[in-house]
Structures are given as C-alpha cells and as structure tokens.
Design a protein around this motif. Structure first.
Motif, short mmCIF file in Angstrom:
data_model
loop_
_atom_site.label_atom_id
_atom_site.label_comp_id
_atom_site.label_asym_id
_atom_site.label_seq_id
_atom_site.Cartn_x
_atom_site.Cartn_y
_atom_site.Cartn_z
N ARG A 146 0.84 -1.19 0.00
CA ARG A 146 0.00 0.00 0.00
C ARG A 146 0.88 1.24 0.00
O ARG A 146 1.98 1.23 0.52
N THR A 147 0.35 2.32 -0.58
CA THR A 147 1.10 3.57 -0.61
C THR A 147 1.14 4.19 0.79
O THR A 147 0.18 4.08 1.55
N PRO A 148 2.26 4.84 1.14
CA PRO A 148 2.39 5.44 2.48
C PRO A 148 1.43 6.59 2.73
O PRO A 148 0.96 6.77 3.86
N ALA A 149 1.10 7.37 1.70
CA ALA A 149 0.30 8.58 1.91
C ALA A 149 -1.19 8.30 2.09
O ALA A 149 -1.78 8.64 3.11
N LEU A 150 -1.81 7.65 1.12
CA LEU A 150 -3.26 7.43 1.14
C LEU A 150 -3.65 5.97 1.33
O LEU A 150 -4.83 5.62 1.22
N ASN A 151 -2.67 5.12 1.58
CA ASN A 151 -2.94 3.72 1.90
C ASN A 151 -3.66 2.98 0.78
O ASN A 151 -4.48 2.10 1.02
N CYS A 152 -3.34 3.34 -0.47
CA CYS A 152 -3.96 2.68 -1.62
C CYS A 152 -3.24 1.37 -1.91
O CYS A 152 -2.02 1.32 -1.92
N ARG A 153 -4.01 0.31 -2.16
CA ARG A 153 -3.43 -1.02 -2.35
C ARG A 153 -3.10 -1.28 -3.81
O ARG A 153 -3.79 -0.80 -4.71
N ILE A 154 -2.09 -2.07 -4.02
CA ILE A 154 -1.68 -2.44 -5.37
C ILE A 154 -2.75 -3.34 -5.99
O ILE A 154 -3.56 -3.95 -5.29
N SER A 155 -2.76 -3.42 -7.31
CA SER A 155 -3.70 -4.27 -8.03
C SER A 155 -3.57 -5.73 -7.57
O SER A 155 -2.47 -6.21 -7.29
N VAL B 17 6.58 4.04 -6.07
CA VAL B 17 7.02 5.40 -6.41
C VAL B 17 5.94 6.12 -7.22
O VAL B 17 5.53 7.24 -6.88
N GLN B 18 5.49 5.48 -8.30
CA GLN B 18 4.53 6.14 -9.19
C GLN B 18 3.20 6.40 -8.50
O GLN B 18 2.61 7.49 -8.64
N SER B 19 2.70 5.43 -7.76
CA SER B 19 1.39 5.58 -7.13
C SER B 19 1.45 6.57 -5.97
O SER B 19 0.45 7.22 -5.65
N SER B 20 2.60 6.68 -5.32
CA SER B 20 2.75 7.70 -4.28
C SER B 20 2.66 9.09 -4.91
O SER B 20 2.08 10.02 -4.33
N GLY B 21 3.23 9.23 -6.10
CA GLY B 21 3.11 10.50 -6.82
C GLY B 21 1.66 10.81 -7.15
O GLY B 21 1.21 11.96 -7.06
N VAL B 22 0.89 9.78 -7.53
CA VAL B 22 -0.53 9.96 -7.82
C VAL B 22 -1.28 10.35 -6.55
O VAL B 22 -2.20 11.19 -6.59
N ASP B 23 -0.90 9.77 -5.41
CA ASP B 23 -1.51 10.15 -4.13
C ASP B 23 -1.37 11.66 -3.89
O ASP B 23 -2.32 12.34 -3.50
N TYR B 24 -0.16 12.17 -4.11
CA TYR B 24 0.08 13.59 -3.87
C TYR B 24 -0.66 14.45 -4.89
O TYR B 24 -1.10 15.57 -4.57
N LEU B 25 -0.81 13.95 -6.11
CA LEU B 25 -1.61 14.65 -7.11
C LEU B 25 -3.06 14.77 -6.63
O LEU B 25 -3.66 15.85 -6.68
N HIS B 26 -3.60 13.68 -6.10
CA HIS B 26 -4.98 13.70 -5.60
C HIS B 26 -5.12 14.66 -4.41
O HIS B 26 -6.09 15.41 -4.30
N LEU B 27 -4.13 14.63 -3.52
CA LEU B 27 -4.17 15.53 -2.36
C LEU B 27 -4.15 16.99 -2.80
O LEU B 27 -4.86 17.84 -2.24
N LEU B 28 -3.31 17.28 -3.80
CA LEU B 28 -3.21 18.66 -4.29
C LEU B 28 -4.50 19.10 -4.97
O LEU B 28 -4.96 20.24 -4.77
#
Length: 206
Positions: free
Chosen positions: A134-143, A164-175
């Motif tokens: 899961r991503t550290p920021a939003l706790n999203c799970r891998i496929s 790495v990539q999904s953590s970047g997407v997490d920050y995009l969503h937060l922004l």
C-alpha cells in the motif's frame, strides 16, 4: 524515518536549491562530471528501480570518451553514495530502529545502508515485499494482479516502481482536493484543466 527532510534525499528534495547546486540532480551531476539534465535521467532511472547495468549504459552515452571501466566505476560510485551498500538487517542500529517502526514483514535478510537514499530504498522494498503493498500517503493497495500471493516473487521491480509512481498519484490527488477547497473557500472562479507529470494546470477567470 518519519521526519520530513531528515534523510539525505529528503533534505536535498526539501532544502536543496538548483541555483546553489545543492539539489539532488546538481549534486549527482557534480559528482559524475555530467550535466544536470543528464543527472536527472540517471537519478530517475535509479529511483524507479533500474539496475546498475542501465546506469553504466547511460553514462557511456553521457561520457562517450570514457572507457567501459571508467563509466562502470562511476556507476558503482554513485550507487554507493545514493543507495548505499547491502548489509545484514539489524547491523546498522539506526536503520534497524527505523525499520522496526514500519511493517513487521521483512522478507530479505539484507538492507541498504550508508547512502543518501538508503532509507528510501529500504522502505520501497519493505512495501513491495508486504503481503498487501500500500502507498504510504493514502494507503492505496496495489492491483490484485501484482499481489505477492498471486505472483510470488515475480514482477518485483514492477511493485517497486508502483510504490514510487502511485505515491506520486496520491500527492496529485491531495493537491487537487486542496485546490478545490481553496477555490471554494476564497470564491476563486476556476477549475482543474490538465496535469502533465508533475505539472498541474488550472483555468481561472480573470
């Protein structure tokens, strides 16, 4: 590590300055004798989990007059400075204390130590090896298709890259959510338009 900027890569990301040559890409360029743009390619390749062989290949293009031995030594040098070296888990007291604060599942008997990015890569590997990454920021799970229970140790590099990539997407969503709140709170007439990698654009009424 749990404190922003307390690791080498964290400090360079938050406090490093391009104009003073203290950011990640400038430091790499200075260390290897290449341009900052070339260093950026090299750094992203490493952080996105490419191996030493690709770094050697890239440096051979960036330094066409250097011998294979020279570019290999430079690649090994930058890996030692950034990822660090492999040591038995727990042999580095500071690193061991850090890893105990994360997931309890450690599938490897080795960890990275001594580099500016050692904490980063240990965390990436810890997440990629977890039963449910899961991503550290939003706790999203891998496929489900890439869960270790379905692929065992396969697609390991893909799982590292996913963190790495999904953590970047997490920050995009937060922004995006933060910008929506700002626009609504301050009565700004605008809307999200598009995003290109790390560049997010909004349309705002003049």
């Amino acid at each position: 590590a749990r404190i922003h900027g307390c690791t080498g890569i964290g400090w360079m990301t938050l406090q490093g300055d391009k104009s003073s040559g203290t950011d990640l890409h400038s430091r790499t360029a200075d260390s290897l004798g290449i341009t900052r743009n070339q260093a950026k390619v090299l750094n992203y390749a490493r952080i996105y989990s490419s191996g030493l062989a690709l770094s050697v290949q890239l440096l051979s293009k960036f330094l066409p007059n250097a011998s294979v031995e020279e570019v290999t030594n430079k690649a090994q040098q930058i890996y030692a400075q950034t990822k660090g070296v492999r040591v038995p888990v727990g042999s580095n007291d500071d690193m061991h204390q850090y890893r105990r604060t994360g997931h309890k599942e450690h599938h490897s008997a080795l960890e990275w130590s001594g580099g500016t990015e050692s904490y980063l890569f240990n965390k990436l590997e810890e997440i990629a090896n977890h039963s449910e990454p899961r991503t550290p920021a939003l706790n999203c799970r891998i496929s489900s298709a890439l869960l270790p229970s379905n692929v065992s140790s396969g697609y390991y590099t893909s799982r590292l890259n996913w963190v790495v990539q999904s953590s970047g997407v997490d920050y995009l969503h937060l922004l995006l959510v933060s910008m929506k709140w700002i626009m609504e709170s301050y009565g700004i007439s605008g809307r999200y338009s598009l995003s290109i990698h790390d560049d997010i654009r909004f349309l705002v009424r003049e």
